[in-house]
Design a protein around this motif. Structure first.
Motif, PDB file in Angstrom:
ATOM      1  N   LYS A   1       7.842  -7.853 -15.666  1.00 52.15           N
ATOM      2  CA  LYS A   1       8.736  -7.798 -14.510  1.00 52.15           C
ATOM      3  C   LYS A   1       8.166  -6.890 -13.428  1.00 52.15           C
ATOM      4  N   LEU A   2       7.506  -5.808 -13.842  1.00 48.07           N
ATOM      5  CA  LEU A   2       6.858  -4.926 -12.874  1.00 48.07           C
ATOM      6  C   LEU A   2       5.776  -5.671 -12.099  1.00 48.07           C
ATOM      7  N   VAL A   3       4.947  -6.426 -12.793  1.00 43.97           N
ATOM      8  CA  VAL A   3       3.884  -7.173 -12.116  1.00 43.97           C
ATOM      9  C   VAL A   3       4.478  -8.107 -11.073  1.00 43.97           C
ATOM     10  N   ASP A   4       5.507  -8.853 -11.465  1.00 46.75           N
ATOM     11  CA  ASP A   4       6.144  -9.768 -10.521  1.00 46.75           C
ATOM     12  C   ASP A   4       6.792  -9.014  -9.362  1.00 46.75           C
ATOM     13  N   GLY A   5       7.347  -7.842  -9.653  1.00 46.46           N
ATOM     14  CA  GLY A   5       7.980  -7.049  -8.607  1.00 46.46           C
ATOM     15  C   GLY A   5       6.985  -6.451  -7.623  1.00 46.46           C
ATOM     16  N   PHE A   6       5.831  -6.036  -8.119  1.00 47.37           N
ATOM     17  CA  PHE A   6       4.824  -5.433  -7.235  1.00 47.37           C
ATOM     18  C   PHE A   6       4.205  -6.464  -6.303  1.00 47.37           C
ATOM     19  N   ARG A   7       4.139  -7.702  -6.722  1.00 41.09           N
ATOM     20  CA  ARG A   7       3.599  -8.753  -5.852  1.00 41.09           C
ATOM     21  C   ARG A   7       4.525  -8.930  -4.645  1.00 41.09           C
ATOM     22  N   GLY A   8       3.995  -8.630  -3.477  1.00 39.28           N
ATOM     23  CA  GLY A   8       4.789  -8.734  -2.260  1.00 39.28           C
ATOM     24  C   GLY A   8       5.675  -7.533  -1.985  1.00 39.28           C
ATOM     25  N   ALA A   9       5.615  -6.499  -2.835  1.00 41.18           N
ATOM     26  CA  ALA A   9       6.442  -5.310  -2.611  1.00 41.18           C
ATOM     27  C   ALA A   9       6.034  -4.625  -1.311  1.00 41.18           C
ATOM     28  N   ARG A  10       7.008  -4.252  -0.507  1.00 41.08           N
ATOM     29  CA  ARG A  10       6.762  -3.558   0.752  1.00 41.08           C
ATOM     30  C   ARG A  10       7.164  -2.099   0.600  1.00 41.08           C
ATOM     31  N   PHE A  11       6.412  -1.217   1.252  1.00 38.87           N
ATOM     32  CA  PHE A  11       6.684   0.210   1.121  1.00 38.87           C
ATOM     33  C   PHE A  11       6.288   0.927   2.403  1.00 38.87           C
ATOM     34  N   ASP A  12       6.994   1.998   2.692  1.00 38.63           N
ATOM     35  CA  ASP A  12       6.708   2.809   3.877  1.00 38.63           C
ATOM     36  C   ASP A  12       5.651   3.849   3.552  1.00 38.63           C
ATOM     37  N   THR A  13       4.789   4.118   4.536  1.00 34.50           N
ATOM     38  CA  THR A  13       3.822   5.203   4.453  1.00 34.50           C
ATOM     39  C   THR A  13       3.905   5.996   5.757  1.00 34.50           C
ATOM     40  N   PRO A  14       3.298   7.164   5.835  1.00 33.26           N
ATOM     41  CA  PRO A  14       3.320   7.921   7.094  1.00 33.26           C
ATOM     42  C   PRO A  14       2.622   7.216   8.252  1.00 33.26           C
ATOM     43  N   VAL A  15       1.831   6.165   7.967  1.00 33.86           N
ATOM     44  CA  VAL A  15       1.125   5.452   9.042  1.00 33.86           C
ATOM     45  C   VAL A  15       1.639   4.031   9.228  1.00 33.86           C
ATOM     46  N   GLY A  16       2.754   3.686   8.591  1.00 38.10           N
ATOM     47  CA  GLY A  16       3.339   2.376   8.809  1.00 38.10           C
ATOM     48  C   GLY A  16       3.738   1.685   7.523  1.00 38.10           C
ATOM     49  N   ASN A  17       4.413   0.552   7.669  1.00 40.00           N
ATOM     50  CA  ASN A  17       4.863  -0.220   6.527  1.00 40.00           C
ATOM     51  C   ASN A  17       3.704  -1.044   5.962  1.00 40.00           C
ATOM     52  N   CYS A  18       3.619  -1.104   4.643  1.00 38.95           N
ATOM     53  CA  CYS A  18       2.540  -1.827   3.966  1.00 38.95           C
ATOM     54  C   CYS A  18       3.133  -2.686   2.863  1.00 38.95           C
ATOM     55  N   GLU A  19       2.278  -3.492   2.246  1.00 36.22           N
ATOM     56  CA  GLU A  19       2.706  -4.292   1.107  1.00 36.22           C
ATOM     57  C   GLU A  19       1.536  -4.518   0.161  1.00 36.22           C
ATOM     58  N   TYR A  20       1.857  -4.943  -1.067  1.00 34.69           N
ATOM     59  CA  TYR A  20       0.850  -5.416  -2.007  1.00 34.69           C
ATOM     60  C   TYR A  20       0.828  -6.944  -1.919  1.00 34.69           C
ATOM     61  N   ARG A  21      -0.293  -7.491  -1.464  1.00 33.94           N
ATOM     62  CA  ARG A  21      -0.381  -8.934  -1.282  1.00 33.94           C
ATOM     63  C   ARG A  21      -0.242  -9.651  -2.618  1.00 33.94           C
ATOM     64  N   ALA A  22       0.531 -10.709  -2.627  1.00 35.22           N
ATOM     65  CA  ALA A  22       0.723 -11.464  -3.853  1.00 35.22           C
ATOM     66  C   ALA A  22      -0.560 -12.161  -4.287  1.00 35.22           C
ATOM     67  N   VAL A  23      -1.381 -12.576  -3.326  1.00 37.61           N
ATOM     68  CA  VAL A  23      -2.547 -13.387  -3.653  1.00 37.61           C
ATOM     69  C   VAL A  23      -3.621 -12.613  -4.416  1.00 37.61           C
ATOM     70  N   ASP A  24      -3.762 -11.323  -4.139  1.00 38.04           N
ATOM     71  CA  ASP A  24      -4.839 -10.556  -4.784  1.00 38.04           C
ATOM     72  C   ASP A  24      -4.454  -9.134  -5.177  1.00 38.04           C
ATOM     73  N   HIS A  25      -3.193  -8.747  -4.960  1.00 36.16           N
ATOM     74  CA  HIS A  25      -2.705  -7.421  -5.342  1.00 36.16           C
ATOM     75  C   HIS A  25      -3.334  -6.303  -4.512  1.00 36.16           C
ATOM     76  N   GLN A  26      -3.923  -6.643  -3.370  1.00 35.32           N
ATOM     77  CA  GLN A  26      -4.506  -5.643  -2.480  1.00 35.32           C
ATOM     78  C   GLN A  26      -3.451  -5.091  -1.548  1.00 35.32           C
ATOM     79  N   GLY A  27      -3.416  -3.751  -1.397  1.00 34.93           N
ATOM     80  CA  GLY A  27      -2.514  -3.129  -0.449  1.00 34.93           C
ATOM     81  C   GLY A  27      -2.990  -3.313   0.976  1.00 34.93           C
ATOM     82  N   THR A  28      -2.057  -3.257   1.908  1.00 27.18           N
ATOM     83  CA  THR A  28      -2.400  -3.448   3.313  1.00 27.18           C
ATOM     84  C   THR A  28      -2.395  -2.134   4.097  1.00 27.18           C
ATOM     85  N   LEU A  29      -2.526  -1.006   3.404  1.00 27.49           N
ATOM     86  CA  LEU A  29      -2.766   0.253   4.103  1.00 27.49           C
ATOM     87  C   LEU A  29      -3.992   0.078   4.990  1.00 27.49           C
TER      88      LEU A  29
END
Length: 403
Positions: free
Chosen positions: A332-360
């Protein structure tokens, strides 16, 4: 600050009683973090400070799923085999819900392999090699920081604007360095077919013979130099290069050199005019970053470093992924992290579902001297999603079993 191999950070900083807490409905969400605290303290100690601050802030707001976060850290000393052993201890003895961390790319790859073999979620904070989420990616591994591809992409874009046609590269001879050089060469050549690469230098990580390396690069007579050295290797390289005039009338493009962890030790020897990726720190005027930097200074009486930003964002990303999953059960964690969006001090980011890469994203600018210190100037921030290739490109690299 003495480094403990068994530092446990909870909601109040007190030691937890794992058996008792996990028997209760409000058991903490346990994060087992492994990093190179003794071998790379300039980056990892500010990183750990910021993780601690983020844990405290999340817990002060009620935690995640009504549960507090608990951070348990271990020191791998930069050795993949130690990291894997410690991961087993954290999973089997400490019963952590999530594995996290790593500094060196080869350590991150080892932890990613452990995660796949043991079906345990692993969130890499600092490792930069692309193969971590592409060629060697797997269902259980996610990565926060902008990768070598992402950083090489913006550096290649900047290098393509320069007059230099003959390029040489210098890089530590291990996973991160090899990945950085590969992508810079491919991406610059795609933008500038008239460019040629006239030579490479591959010193061993942490053991650069700076004088010999500088001499070899000078003999290649390049117009431009692409550098991937960092830490003490970078310091030695810059000093020898300055002494021998290597950088005079040459363009230099350098991965990570704008990070204060690596720029500050150079003092008034810091190079000027290099195009770099890095972190301009408290020069960032975004309100969220100013508030974060002020909190960090109050908490630790020190300026935030690049590692601080990574550690802080890592904890917030894990909190967001757990909240989206609604559970700490691994699948369930794996499925939840895919596409999860989160705030950082430099802007909103996400973990891409296609490759699990963050968009920081990536800060890119130039080095300059201000007084007796090197700084980043003329910098800008590029959102990570704008530096990543399309889904079809990624699917061509990522194993089908990683989905």
């Amino acid at each position: 600050m003495p480094v403990s191999r068994r530092l446990i950070l909870g909601a109040s900083g007190s030691l937890a009683l794992p058996g008792l807490l996990r028997a209760q409905g409000t058991a903490p969400v346990r994060i087992g973090e492994i990093n190179s605290y003794t071998s790379n303290p300039a980056f990892t100690l500010p990183y750990r400070n910021a993780m601690q601050m983020a844990v405290e802030q999340v817990n002060a707001k009620g935690g995640v799923l009504g549960r507090q976060l608990e951070l348990i850290t271990r020191d791998d000393a930069g050795r993949p085999q130690d990291a894997v052993r410690l991961a087993g201890e954290l999973v089997n003895d400490q019963k952590v819900d999530v594995l996290a961390g790593a500094y060196l790319s080869n350590v991150g790859l080892a932890l990613g392999e452990y995660a796949a073999q043991n079906k345990k979620l692993y969130v890499g904070g600092e490792p930069l090699t692309d193969s971590m989420v592409w060629e060697k990616g797997n269902r259980y591994t996610f990565r926060l920081r902008p990768s070598t591809y992402m950083q090489a992409a913006i550096l290649a874009e900047e290098a393509a604007k320069l007059p230099a046609k003959r390029w040489a590269t210098v890089s530590p001879n291990y996973e991160f360095g090899q990945s950085g050089v590969k992508w810079f060469k491919q991406l610059l050549t795609a933008r500038r077919p008239d460019v040629t690469f006239v030579g490479e230098q591959w010193p061993a990580l942490g053991r650069v013979d700076a004088g010999a390396t500088v001499q070899a690069l000078e003999a290649m007579k390049p117009d431009g130099i692409f550098n991937v050295l960092f830490g003490p290797d970078l310091t030695n390289f810059v000093r020898q290069g300055n002494t021998r005039g290597l950088f005079e009338k040459r363009n230099v493009v350098s991965l990570l050199t704008g990070e204060p962890e690596y720029l500050d030790p150079l003092g008034d020897e810091a190079p000027e005019g290099w195009i770099v990726t890095g972190y301009p720190g408290e020069a960032i005027e975004a309100p969220a970053h100013k508030a974060y930097a002020a909190d960090y200074r109050r908490r630790f009486n020190a300026k935030p470093m690049c590692g601080s930003l990574v550690g802080y964002a890592l904890i917030n990303s894990i909190a967001a992924g757990v909240a989206k999953a609604g559970s700490t059960e691994t699948e369930k964690l794996v499925d939840g992290f895919r596409g999860a969006r989160f705030d950082t001090p430099v802007g909103n980011c996400e973990y891409r579902a296609v490759d699990h890469q963050g968009t920081l994203g990536v800060f890119v600018g130039k080095t300059a001297l201000r007084g007796n210190a090197g700084v980043m100037t003329d910098w800008r921030y590029i959102d990570g999603k704008d530096l990543l290739p399309g889904d079809d490109f990624v699917r061509g690299l990522r194993p089908a079993s990683a989905n």
